[in-house]
Design an enzyme around this catalytic site. Sequence first.
Site, PDB file in Angstrom:
ATOM      1  CG  ASP A  55     -16.869  21.971  67.812  1.00 55.41           C
ATOM      2  OD1 ASP A  55     -17.055  22.399  66.653  1.00 55.41           O
ATOM      3  OD2 ASP A  55     -16.372  20.860  68.045  1.00 55.41           O
ATOM      4  CG  HIS A  86     -19.154  29.973  60.976  1.00 54.21           C
ATOM      5  ND1 HIS A  86     -18.791  29.111  61.970  1.00 54.21           N
ATOM      6  CD2 HIS A  86     -18.680  29.430  59.824  1.00 54.21           C
ATOM      7  CE1 HIS A  86     -18.111  28.081  61.451  1.00 54.21           C
ATOM      8  NE2 HIS A  86     -18.041  28.258  60.144  1.00 54.21           N
ATOM      9  CG  LEU A  91     -15.563  40.289  80.078  1.00 55.82           C
ATOM     10  CD1 LEU A  91     -15.406  39.107  81.047  1.00 55.82           C
ATOM     11  CD2 LEU A  91     -16.754  40.035  79.156  1.00 55.82           C
TER      12      LEU A  91
HETATM   13  C1  FPP Z   1     -16.645  25.646  65.309  1.00 55.82           C
HETATM   14  O1  FPP Z   1     -17.796  25.151  64.699  1.00 55.82           O
HETATM   15  C2  FPP Z   1     -16.577  27.066  65.212  1.00 55.82           C
HETATM   16  C3  FPP Z   1     -15.673  27.765  64.489  1.00 55.82           C
HETATM   17  C4  FPP Z   1     -14.609  27.150  63.693  1.00 55.82           C
HETATM   18  C5  FPP Z   1     -15.718  29.224  64.432  1.00 55.82           C
HETATM   19  C6  FPP Z   1     -16.134  29.931  65.697  1.00 55.82           C
HETATM   20  C7  FPP Z   1     -16.750  31.166  65.256  1.00 55.82           C
HETATM   21  C8  FPP Z   1     -17.845  31.720  65.770  1.00 55.82           C
HETATM   22  C9  FPP Z   1     -18.553  31.232  66.979  1.00 55.82           C
HETATM   23  C10 FPP Z   1     -18.388  32.857  65.027  1.00 55.82           C
HETATM   24  C11 FPP Z   1     -18.458  34.137  65.699  1.00 55.82           C
HETATM   25  C12 FPP Z   1     -17.327  34.524  66.491  1.00 55.82           C
HETATM   26  C13 FPP Z   1     -17.056  35.802  66.760  1.00 55.82           C
HETATM   27  C14 FPP Z   1     -15.957  36.143  67.647  1.00 55.82           C
HETATM   28  C15 FPP Z   1     -17.826  36.891  66.163  1.00 55.82           C
HETATM   29  P1  FPP Z   1     -17.633  24.157  63.494  1.00 55.82           P
HETATM   30  O2  FPP Z   1     -17.766  24.930  62.237  1.00 55.82           O
HETATM   31  O3  FPP Z   1     -16.379  23.363  63.634  1.00 55.82           O
HETATM   32  O4  FPP Z   1     -18.896  23.266  63.728  1.00 55.82           O
HETATM   33  P2  FPP Z   1     -19.066  21.735  63.364  1.00 55.82           P
HETATM   34  O5  FPP Z   1     -18.105  20.972  64.252  1.00 55.82           O
HETATM   35  O6  FPP Z   1     -20.471  21.472  63.698  1.00 55.82           O
HETATM   36  O7  FPP Z   1     -18.753  21.599  61.915  1.00 55.82           O
END
Ligand code: FPP
Length: 247
Positions: A24, A41, A135
């Site tokens: 997150d 992201h 892994l």
């Molecule tokens: C949460 O941050 C994250 C996500 C909804 C997406 C997770 C995706 C990645 C880490 C990108 C890459 C992943 C791979 C597998 C290549 P948020 O957008 O909810 O953050 P915020 O709470 O600060 O808005």
Amino acid sequence: VSMNFAEQSTSQDPALFHVAVIMDGNGRWAGRRGLPRPAGHRAGARAVRRIVEAAPSLGISTLTLYALSSDNFNRPPTEVSALMRLFAEYLERERRPLAERGVRLQVIGRRDRLPAALRTAITRAESATAEGRALTLRLAIDYSARDEIRRAVAASVASGTAPLGTAPLGTAPLGTGAPDPFAAWPDVDLLVRTGGEQRLSDFLLWECAYAELWFTDRLWPDVTAQDLAAAVADFRRRDRRFGRISA
Ligand code: FPP
């Protein structure tokens, strides 16, 4: 009651364990830099690479990352499709390096709502890495623990077999295109959540029955191998009793 599940450990070697991560904070990371959310992201994808590389040397045998929850589909369509493209790119780019490092990649979650290009990238990555033993990297995409449990129970009832975990079910539940969840619900040993919130958000509810929980305010794109090592060191100091009394 708890004993059956406690004894069903993730691996035979107690030094090896299953870590699950709720990644997150990408959006906030971007916001603080005046960047659009997809930039957060993309930075998150670089953190994924760092963590995947660090995991085997810390004794992690299975790493499950929450990439997209089913509820994330309620975000603006532009953000959802940017994420789908990012996942496909990641899988295309990393397929060979992962295979070379002995990482077996699997995707959990439903597949019927994913774009065809992403589904193809998933299938290719899963087959290119199928032999990996260093892994197991599991990406949760369009994943909802409740939905998975609900479908498993429904499939079990529909097929007339015994409920949860007691009988192998060969078929995918209700034609979602997802793999049979009964075959692959390994217990989580350590659950990590970045970004400051302390909640499960419908992630691996069954598998986290006895998970140790570890939270950090660090935003996901800032996470380093040292942070993962700190979480693991903390985990190793914990007294896991599985409902029993201390040894
Ligand atoms: C949460 O941050 C994250 C996500 C909804 C997406 C997770 C995706 C990645 C880490 C990108 C890459 C992943 C791979 C597998 C290549 P948020 O957008 O909810 O953050 P915020 O709470 O600060 O808005």
